[in-house]
Design an enzyme around this catalytic site. Sequence first.
Site, mmCIF file in Angstrom:
data_model
loop_
_atom_site.group_PDB
_atom_site.id
_atom_site.type_symbol
_atom_site.label_atom_id
_atom_site.label_comp_id
_atom_site.label_asym_id
_atom_site.label_seq_id
_atom_site.Cartn_x
_atom_site.Cartn_y
_atom_site.Cartn_z
ATOM 1 N N HIS A 61 -5.687 2.931 1.183
ATOM 2 C CA HIS A 61 -4.975 4.096 1.716
ATOM 3 C C HIS A 61 -5.717 4.765 2.885
ATOM 4 O O HIS A 61 -5.129 5.087 3.907
ATOM 5 C CB HIS A 61 -4.767 5.150 0.628
ATOM 6 C CG HIS A 61 -4.231 4.585 -0.657
ATOM 7 N ND1 HIS A 61 -3.307 3.574 -0.688
ATOM 8 C CD2 HIS A 61 -4.483 4.894 -1.953
ATOM 9 C CE1 HIS A 61 -3.017 3.282 -1.942
ATOM 10 N NE2 HIS A 61 -3.716 4.062 -2.732
ATOM 11 N N ASP A 71 0.891 -1.160 0.000
ATOM 12 C CA ASP A 71 0.000 0.000 0.000
ATOM 13 C C ASP A 71 0.927 1.206 0.000
ATOM 14 O O ASP A 71 1.559 1.503 1.020
ATOM 15 C CB ASP A 71 -0.896 0.018 1.245
ATOM 16 C CG ASP A 71 -1.866 1.193 1.197
ATOM 17 O OD1 ASP A 71 -1.455 2.292 0.793
ATOM 18 O OD2 ASP A 71 -3.035 1.002 1.551
ATOM 19 N N HIS A 72 1.009 1.894 -1.136
ATOM 20 C CA HIS A 72 2.092 2.880 -1.248
ATOM 21 C C HIS A 72 1.927 4.045 -0.260
ATOM 22 O O HIS A 72 2.898 4.726 0.050
ATOM 23 C CB HIS A 72 2.288 3.362 -2.691
ATOM 24 C CG HIS A 72 1.313 4.395 -3.152
ATOM 25 N ND1 HIS A 72 0.086 4.083 -3.655
ATOM 26 C CD2 HIS A 72 1.397 5.753 -3.189
ATOM 27 C CE1 HIS A 72 -0.548 5.194 -3.982
ATOM 28 N NE2 HIS A 72 0.229 6.236 -3.705
HETATM 29 O O1 LIG Z 1 -3.533 3.845 -5.471
HETATM 30 C C1 LIG Z 1 -3.919 4.855 -6.030
HETATM 31 O O2 LIG Z 1 -3.434 6.032 -5.621
HETATM 32 C C2 LIG Z 1 -3.451 7.157 -6.498
HETATM 33 C C3 LIG Z 1 -3.198 8.366 -5.605
HETATM 34 O O3 LIG Z 1 -1.932 8.249 -5.032
HETATM 35 P P1 LIG Z 1 -1.139 9.547 -4.545
HETATM 36 O O4 LIG Z 1 0.117 9.008 -3.975
HETATM 37 O O5 LIG Z 1 -0.956 10.406 -5.766
HETATM 38 O O6 LIG Z 1 -2.018 10.219 -3.545
HETATM 39 C C4 LIG Z 1 -4.765 7.284 -7.225
HETATM 40 O O7 LIG Z 1 -4.671 8.303 -8.219
HETATM 41 C C5 LIG Z 1 -5.103 5.982 -7.901
HETATM 42 O O8 LIG Z 1 -6.405 6.065 -8.485
HETATM 43 C C6 LIG Z 1 -5.068 4.836 -6.939
HETATM 44 O O9 LIG Z 1 -5.154 3.605 -7.654
#
Ligand SMILES: O=C1O[C@H](COP(=O)(O)O)[C@@H](O)[C@H](O)[C@H]1O
Length: 500
Positions: free
Chosen positions: A252, A189-190
């Site tokens: 997230h 989960d980044h």
């Molecule tokens: O995992 C995802 O995250 C992005 C948003 O990531 P961020 O680090 O730019 O906040 C999101 O645009 C995407 O739809 C989703 O799959």
Amino acid sequence: MNSYSTKYNMETGLGLKKKAPPGVICIFGITGDLSKKKLVPALYALYVRGYLAENFKIIGFARRDWSDEFTRQYFKEALMGHPFFNDRDADEFLAALFYHRSSFDDPEGYAALRKKLSFGGDIIYYLATPPASYSTIIENLGESGLCNLEGHNIRIVIEKPFGSDLETARGLNSLLLRYFKEEQIYRIDHYLGKETVQNILALRFGNSIFEPIWNSKYIDHIQITVAEKIGVGSRINYYEKSGALRDMVQNHILQLLSLVTMEVPTSFESDAIRNEKVKILKNLVPIKQAEVSHKVIRAQYVGGYLDGGYVKGYREEEGVKIDSTTETYVALKAEIASWRWAGVPIYIRTGKRLSRKLSEVAVFFKPVPETSLWFGRPSPAPNALIMQIQPDEGISLLTNVKSPGYSMELIKHPLNFKYEHSFGDELPEAYERLLLDALTADPVLYTRADELEALWAYITGIREAWDIVSPPVYSYLPGSAGPIMARKLPAEEGRRWRRL
Ligand SMILES: O=C1O[C@H](COP(=O)(O)O)[C@@H](O)[C@H](O)[C@H]1O
Ligand SMILES: NC(=O)C1=CN([C@@H]2O[C@H](COP(=O)(O)OP(=O)(O)OC[C@H]3O[C@@H](n4cnc5c(N)ncnc54)[C@H](OP(=O)(O)O)[C@@H]3O)[C@@H](O)[C@H]2O)C=CC1
């Protein structure tokens, strides 16, 4: 050692506390978007900062007819915009990159891969592929014996989405567990790799002032916002089946929620932290069918003007059905059934094509008691602690101070901490930290099986209620703060969203 590493670490204090041991990372889907945008640049940054062993190797697995040389040239061009790019470092780094051509479903491709993995050290398989390929790859790795190679420590990293509901997530977990042990499995989960997200724990548990007030006695409510200005873009096929609830809330946002609300872990070891997160997730009050229409608001962006140009509505995007009910925005009221949190609503909202990109957690404290002290004057605004995840990463404590002058007038004023001012503007990319952790066998920022299933249990309950009740899909304009109906969630309880 390369040209940057000593200087960089001395300057930023990132510190070489851990270094990836010798080994190989095998990236399934090396020709894809994620590898180009995130994975290879993150590995390059780790190399430049001196975190990779001298003889560390990267093998890229995909089906295009590419050679080692072509792959290196492709990534050299991709790295040219990297803040650490220079010819020498890029060439040295890319000399360790090899291309392996095969289809994911071809057993011979795995037999041939086995020979390339024989140079010793740890082996990390990274699945940066369409989710539909995960089971094919896992089965082929398992059946070809590549999960169990004598003398190698083996780990597997799986990208999101990990399943599409509780049942499919369980199915994927049990397939993985047929060939790997839980401690070898790294579900990504980044958001957990972001510095500001990790700082939530540092702030809560490294400062004695917060813990005594971190409960329903002092906290009125919490707001979690993950807003994006971009639309769905080129990922329609995935998004149409996913929607904002599964794309953002399941992972997230609920991760942010669990970090903000979990009990103090006994240590910063991975299982100690994950045990506490799981307890919170299991205490989330399921949203029932009868309440789903007013506790969860879903909506889609329509066409309109944003930054001076027309942007298509979601249903006008190519590949989206004209009657699609996929939500590009969702807001909901979550509750945790625990002594600490009973009666504290947690309002969540996320959406695409909103007025700006913003991820933040805002903790609102109860107002000062109504007494004669403020008689005849406006009562002080409640304090709030804002943890800004991105952009302008930082923390603000909204306080009331005396307005200069001869009378006791209060004005709101933030006490601010900004990463940029204190540490410079260069925070490590989330994928750098996450990859380094996978390479050094530290799963603290990865999602454990029971945690993942608890996340899905909550979201699947909402999805199933939607399927039965079919609540309205409201509309909102691009560049707005979302659908008007979403205001109702906090408003019915006398609260309001922070301005977006
Ligand atoms: O995992 C995802 O995250 C992005 C948003 O990531 P961020 O680090 O730019 O906040 C999101 O645009 C995407 O739809 C989703 O799959
Ligand atoms: N892109 C992003 O920003 C993000 C992506 N993710 C996740 O990362 C994963 C990868 O996404 P993304 O990089 O965008 O996907 P892409 O579609 O861009 O890449 C898919 C990759 O898989 C390879 N591939 C597909 N099928 C086969 C097959 N049968 N045999 C061999 N190779 C195959 C492709 O190889 P070839 O080119 O040779 O066909 C390509 O390298 C997904 O799970 C996604 O959800 C998560 C967060 C953000």
